[in-house]
Structure formats: structure tokens, C-alpha cells
Design an enzyme around this catalytic site. Structure first.
Site, PDB file in Angstrom:
ATOM      1  N   ASP A  13       0.631  -1.347  -0.014  1.00 18.74           N
ATOM      2  CA  ASP A  13       0.072   0.010   0.036  1.00 18.74           C
ATOM      3  C   ASP A  13       0.762   1.310  -0.056  1.00 18.74           C
ATOM      4  OD1 ASP A  13      -2.469  -1.438   0.472  1.00 18.74           O
ATOM      5  OD2 ASP A  13      -1.822  -1.856   2.447  1.00 18.74           O
ATOM      6  N   HIS A  41      -3.626  -1.564  -6.473  1.00 16.12           N
ATOM      7  CA  HIS A  41      -2.949  -0.208  -6.799  1.00 16.12           C
ATOM      8  C   HIS A  41      -4.272   0.745  -7.267  1.00 16.12           C
ATOM      9  CE1 HIS A  41       0.867  -2.279  -6.726  1.00 16.12           C
ATOM     10  NE2 HIS A  41       0.764  -2.828  -8.052  1.00 16.12           N
TER      11      HIS A  41
END
EC number: 6.3.4.4
Length: 424
Positions: A13, A41
Site C-alpha cells: 500500500d 493499486h
């Protein structure tokens, strides 16, 4: 072939999608090396927000061909669902620019069911998986009973192997909330449309051996690596540099740059040790301002200060040639910002460069911090390094020095595609 590899340096992340999107504009080929639809993503492109899971982010560039490599595990329904979502948002022709290695493994709905059962059996010792079936799929691969993507095209072989898997899991767990006939029926339809996407990876890559720009997109991050991460609170694949080289048969001498993506603070989703985690108003503020929710699971991310020990460890394994520091703007309103510079282990040992292999020991370390002054001004959308507040530049340069001089070449200053400082 000149190869650039983008890797997550923390627990995922970090914001790898934006730098991948930016670099893919000059790339001929973009490859995913490992993982599956557990990755996530987000890329903001104009008025559209794109969420990527199994597909390479290079699909946003109309001139970039994309490969899902041999080290991945592919959930076929998610592959087609994600493709359809991208094309609905205007990425027409994306389906003609994405291919899957025939040696990649098939992540089945059966694996997702088993994932939930395995987590339930762990009780209070849950790993905190995404529930997508990634672990069971890689387990079947390692046990040599998995199904490869190329085998989908052989109907009899595919059905025999799937029935064998289902039989084995029923012997282990008893009754399953799963119907093997339903999955077989779904694959009869997928088989009709999947064929054009399946390639022999080595032959495919040979066609691009003279390409000046090949981009490898890492999934997850080093601290989730099966060998080097915070085991057992990790994913089931090799998420670092070594995994990329192995999965895509890369010539190490062709690698021109290795970009480590690091968030300006630290986050983690799921269970496991997190030394710099802030279970206080600072952690809450990072979570709120940074909108820290997982792209794949929607789970609230745990938040803490930047951890130099963790990043030095990551650097030693992945050998970054440059860094992309993301989400600097999230720190705009902090009076002071802390950076973890050392761990004090339970036996009193002090370490600055490595982390204990034992997750229980790591969970008990005390973090030694230094405190830097905040900048208390807006950095959102800043495009030039010299336009950043002096204290923001000092923070970045402290991180560079702490990581042995690895340059921070890119700095994320907001969610938009062009909210990025390039220090080239």
C-alpha cells in the site's frame, strides 16, 4: 533489454501504482512478477480512478504491452471483471494488450473457500489474509498439485485436476460450501475467450529482448515476502528483487534501476508485528488524513511513524538504486514528526540495520525515535523540490542519509497522477 523494477519497501500500500503508471508511459513492456488479485493499486488519471489488482498498471499506457508472469496466481473471473471495468472507463483495447504466462497458476474459487477455513482454524492466531485464496493456491503449487493457466485449455486435464483438488480438500475439511460442477461450468465459458491471452513466457519475452524499456511491477512488498518478511504474517510469494528475477527469467545484468517505493509514514493491513505502530491520536490522524483503507479488502490500515530500521533491512535485500517517497502531504499538519531509528530487543540488544526473524520477538521490541519539526504548510500538488517547505526537505534528506545515501528521486504530493516531484 533495459529493465526497471518497482518494489514495495514496507508492508504494501505504498503507492506503487503512480510511479508505475508514470514509468509505463515510456515502457514497451510492463510485467507483473508475483502475487494475484490480493494486490491493489489505485491510479487517478484525469477524471477517472482505476483500481488494479491482478492486471499490470501499464495497461493505462496505450503503447505498453502487459504480461502477467509465471510467478503469479490468476483468478480468471477477476481477470475478466477487471478488464471489463477498465474498458468501461475508457481504456478501449486493453484486452488486446495483456497476456498471461502459461506457467502461472490458477487461483480457483475453491482456494478462496479453503482460505477462509484455514483462517478460521487459526482462531486468535489469524494471519489476516485477504481471503482471496492466494495462500492455498501457492500451497498447491508447492505441493505439485496445482493447475497451471495453460492447462485450462485442456478440458479433460483441467477437470481431472480440479476434481482431485476438491476431493483432497473435502477429505481434509469435511463438507465444503463449494460446488465443483459450478466451477467447471464457468471454466467452459472462460476457455472460449482465454486462449488469446495465454503465452509461452520465454518465447514472448524473447520478442522484447531488444526493448530499451521494460518495466517490472512488484506486488505487495518486501515485508510481506515469504522468506524475508514478518513470517508467518506474510503473503505466499517472493515479493522482492529475487522473486522478480526468478519469475520473469530476468538477466540480472539487464537491470538498470530498482526503485523502492516507501510511504512517508508506515502502514500495515492485517495481523502481525508493527514496531512503529501508533495506537493513539497520531495513528488515528494518519489513518484519517491519509484515507488509509485497503484497495482490495477495504480494511482499515494500521498506521505508524516512518521506520528506518525496517527500510534499511528492505534496502539491504532489494538493493534499491532510487526511492519514491509517497504521501508526503499527509504529514502537512503535524507539529512534530518522529522517525524510528533503532530497535531495542527484549534482551537489551540495540539494532539499526536488521530485524529479528522471530515475529514474537519483533512484536516486543521498543523503538528508539528521533523527533523532527513538522512544516505546518500545504505541500499538496507541489511539483518542484525547491518549493517544498524547508522542514519537509529536511525530513526527506534525513531519510536519504539514514538509508546510506540512496536518493529519493520522486516525491508524491497528492493523489492525482501529476502530483509528483521528480528530482532527476
Amino acid at each position: 533489454m533495459g529493465v526497471t523494477i518497482v518494489l514495495g519497501s514496507q508492508w504494501g500500500d505504498e503507492g506503487k501504482g503512480k510511479i508505475t503508471d508514470m514509468l509505463s508511459q515510456q515502457a514497451t513492456l510492463c510485467c507483473r512478477a508475483a502475487g494475484g488479485h490480493n494486490a491493489g493499486h489505485t491510479i487517478v488519471h484525469g477524471s477517472n480512478t482505476y483500481d488494479f489488482h491482478i492486471l499490470p498498471s501499464g495497461l493505462i499506457s496505450p503503447s505498453c504491452v502487459n504480461l502477467i508472469g509465471a510467478g503469479t496466481v490468476v483468478h480468471v473471473p477477476s481477470f475478466f471483471k477487471e478488464l471489463a471495468a477498465l474498458e468501461e472507463k475508457g481504456l478501449q483495447g486493453a484486452s488486446k494488450r495483456v497476456f498471461i504466462a502459461d506457467r502461472a497458476h490458477v487461483c480457483l474459487d475453491l482456494h478462496s473457500v479453503v482460505d477462509g477455513l484455514e483462517e478460521a482454524r487459526l482462531g486468535g492466531r489469524k494471519v489476516g489474509t485477504t481471503g482471496k485464496g492466494i495462500g492455498p493456491c501457492y500451497s498447491d503449487k508447492a505441493a505439485r498439485r496445482g493447475i497451471r493457466v495453460g492447462e485450462i485449455l485442456d478440458e479433460a486435464l483441467f477437470e481431472r485436476k480440479l476434481r482431485n483438488l476438491e476431493s483432497g480438500y473435502r477429505a481434509r475439511f469435511g463438507d465444503l460450501e463449494y460446488n465443483v460442477e459450478d466451477e467447471i461450468t464457468r471454466f467452459k465459458e472462460y476457455r472460449k475467450i482465454l486462449g488469446p491471452h495465454i503465452v509461452d513466457q520465454l518465447a514472448f519475452l524473447q520478442k522484447y529482448k531488444d526493448s530499451p524499456n521494460t518495466l517490472v511491477e512488484g506486488a505487495n512488498a518486501l515485508m510481506l515476502d515469504l522468506d524475508h518478511g514478518t513470517y508467518p504474517f506474510v503473503t505466499s510469494s517472493s515479493t522482492g528483487l529475487g522473486g522478480a528475477v526468478q519469475a520473469l527469467s530476468l538477466n540480472p545484468t539487464s537491470i538498470s534501476s530498482i526503485i523502492g517505493v516507501v510511504k512517508a509514514y508506515t502502514t500495515r493491513v492485517g495481523s502481525g508485528p508493527f514496531p512503529s505502530e501508533q495506537l493513539n491520536e497520531f495513528g488515528d490522524k494518519l489513518q484519517s488524513v491519509g484515507r488509509e483503507f485497503g484497495v482490495t479488502t477495504g480494511r482499515r490500515r494500521r498506521c505508524g511513524w516512518f521506520d528506518l530500521v525496517l527500510c534499511r533491512y528492505s534496502q539491504a535485500i532489494n538493493h534499491y538504486t532510487a526511492l519514491n517517497l509517497t504521501k508526503l502531504d499527509v504529514l502537512d499538519d503535524f507539529d512534530e514528526i518522529k522517525v524510528g531509528v533503532a530497535y531495542i530487543l527484549p534482551d537489551g540488544t540495540r539494532t539499526e540495520n536488521t530485524i529479528p526473524a522471530d515475529a514474537e520477538v519483533l512484536d516486543k521490541v521498543q523503538v528508539e525515535y528521533i523527533t523532527l519539526p513538522g512544516w505546518k504548510s500545504n505541500t499538496m500538488g507541489v511539483k518542484k523540490y525547491e518549493d517544498l517547505p524547508a522542514n519537509a526537505r529536511a525530513y526527506i534528506e534525513y531519510i536519504e542519509r539514514g538509508l546510506g545515501g540512496v536518493p529519493v528521486k520522486w516525491i508524491g504530493t497528492g493523489p492525482a497522477r501529476d502530483d509528483m516531484i521528480c528530482r532527476e
